[in-house]
Design a protein around this motif. Structure first.
Motif: not given
Length: 457
Positions: A305-306, A309, A313, A327-328, A335
């Motif tokens: 996830q990190d 994102h 971004t 937002k995911i 997230l």
């Protein structure tokens, strides 16, 4: 040089032949009288307006475009607005005052009527047609201006056609008044102010278009003893038009910014959110003046996830989306939450779809069997009354489907049988053939065999 001069002369002649007004306009006195007759809002005109408002309110309440259009065709609101434009154009201050007063009276009656309707209506939610009447833009200004232009041309023309009803629909004077009444009834000032502003835009720019048309058609002005007053009124009209125009330009600018953001966000999602085992389930693009946000829901194999994102971004700036919050959501978890593993929503959905399809096939198969069984049960009952007339020698009949098997080969097949008892009469080969053909046609069967019984059923 002579060639160019001849060319432009031909263009001029061609244009004048199509855009000349000579012979197409009625006298000024006749056009003015038609406008003055529509200014008054007393008696039947006011009653028609109230009824039209009720119809438009019902259309907005039920989100029916056809009903709203019908109300706009009925409404007499165009009369005093065009009267205002004529009064300014010919410097008839009495007509200007009379038209303005009648327009204000009509608008107040319309809003109050709509407010009363929505106070007693059991459905109080605003639908899409209603909400669309609260965000006017520069396009509404142009619609009002060009609609008013078409209206004054039609009034002054010998051949009016269906222009006036079309202008009433295009400029949409009724829905904003109904929406303003809805805002009053529900105490939602956003609806009231937005719809009132839209009505002002339409009214002012229809009036300005009428004023321009009056000047274009060279209407003779009313002799006035106070020319300075005429100048002050025209200056006031221009100022009011500019002040009305400015907010619509700002609203249009915001609308275009929102549209651009939505296009850029869609391009970002289509360009960057492409993975072999993970797919975009849904997106939510939110745009506000001080906040922009893109929510992306993913299905399939969960990714770190990190890292995901951070990677997405960093690509926002290439799509003009700097400062946008991203937002995911993966498998129902936003997230930063734990991974849901490989058992994703997509997998569950596919399994459910396969199970539903299998059950549907079984239901369809059972339905066919029930249909055939019902036909077997009702076959004899269906034809028995007719047999008394067509084949009076038939005393009783049974129609059934049987399985015929061969002891030697073991092959089996289904066969439609008509078990017939004819008593002492007997049944010849010709009669059997005729009965068989009748049963095939009457019961809609491809094949059936008639069998004569020795004893009654």
């Amino acid at each position: 040089m002579d060639g160019n001069k001849n060319f432009w002369n031909k263009v001029k002649t061609f244009s004048e032949s199509y855009f000349t007004f000579s012979g197409f306009l009625i006298p000024q006195e006749e056009a003015e009288q038609a406008i003055r007759d529509g200014v008054s809002f007393k008696g039947t005109n006011l009653l028609i307006l109230v009824l039209a408002i009720f119809i438009a309110s019902l259309g907005l309440n039920t989100n029916s475009t056809a009903v709203i259009i019908g109300a706009m065709l009925i409404s007499p609101l165009m009369g005093p607005i065009i009267g205002i434009g004529l009064g300014i154009g010919v410097t008839d201050f009495q007509l200007l005052k009379h038209s303005t007063r009648n327009l204000l009276v009509a608008a107040v009656f319309a809003m109050l009527t709509s407010a009363i309707y929505f106070l007693i209506s059991p459905v109080s939610e605003g639908h899409s047609e209603l909400l669309a009447r609260t965000t006017p833009t520069i396009y509404d200004v142009l619609i009002g201006f060009f609609g008013g232009g078409a209206g004054i041309v039609a009034i002054c023309s010998r051949s009016k056609g269906n222009v006036i009803p079309g202008v009433a629909i295009a400029t949409a004077l009724m829905p904003p008044l109904c929406t303003a009444g809805y805002g009053l009834a529900t105490l939602q000032m956003r609806y009231f102010l937005g719809a009132t502003y839209l009505f002002l835009i339409n009214s002012i720019f229809i009036g300005i278009a009428t004023f321009v048309g009056v000047k274009l058609f060279k209407f003779k002005p009313v002799v006035t003893t106070d020319p300075q007053r005429a100048k002050r009124i025209r200056r006031l009209v221009y100022t009011l038009a500019i002040l009305t125009l400015i907010p619509s330009i700002y609203l249009t600018y915001n609308m275009l910014r929102q549209s651009k953001f939505e296009i850029d966000a869609s391009q970002f999602i289509n360009g960057e959110c492409q993975w072999p085992d993970t797919h975009v389930l849904s997106t939510d693009i939110k745009w506000q003046r001080h906040k922009r946000e893109i929510d992306i829901t993913l299905i399939g194999r969960a990714m770190p996830q990190d890292s995901l994102h951070l990677a997405l971004t960093s690509q926002l700036r290439f799509y003009g989306l700097e400062g946008t919050t991203l937002k995911i959501i993966q498998g129902g978890s936003q997230l930063g939450s734990a991974s849901v593993g490989d058992a994703s929503i997509k997998d569950i959905f596919q399994i459910s779809q396969a199970a539903l399809q299998e059950k549907q096939e079984k239901i369809d198969s059972l339905g066919e069997l029930l249909k055939d069984y019902h036909q077997e049960l009702s076959g004899a009952v269906t034809v028995s009354p007719e047999l008394k007339v067509v084949f009076p020698w038939v005393e009783s009949i049974a129609v059934t489907r049987s399985v015929v098997a061969s002891p030697e080969t073991g092959a089996a097949d289904t066969l439609n049988l008509a078990l017939v008892y004819v008593g002492k009469h007997g049944m010849t080969a010709a009669e059997k053939t005729k009965l068989t053909e009748y049963l095939k046609a009457r019961l809609n069967l491809k094949q059936i065999r008639a069998v004569s019984l020795d004893a009654p059923l």
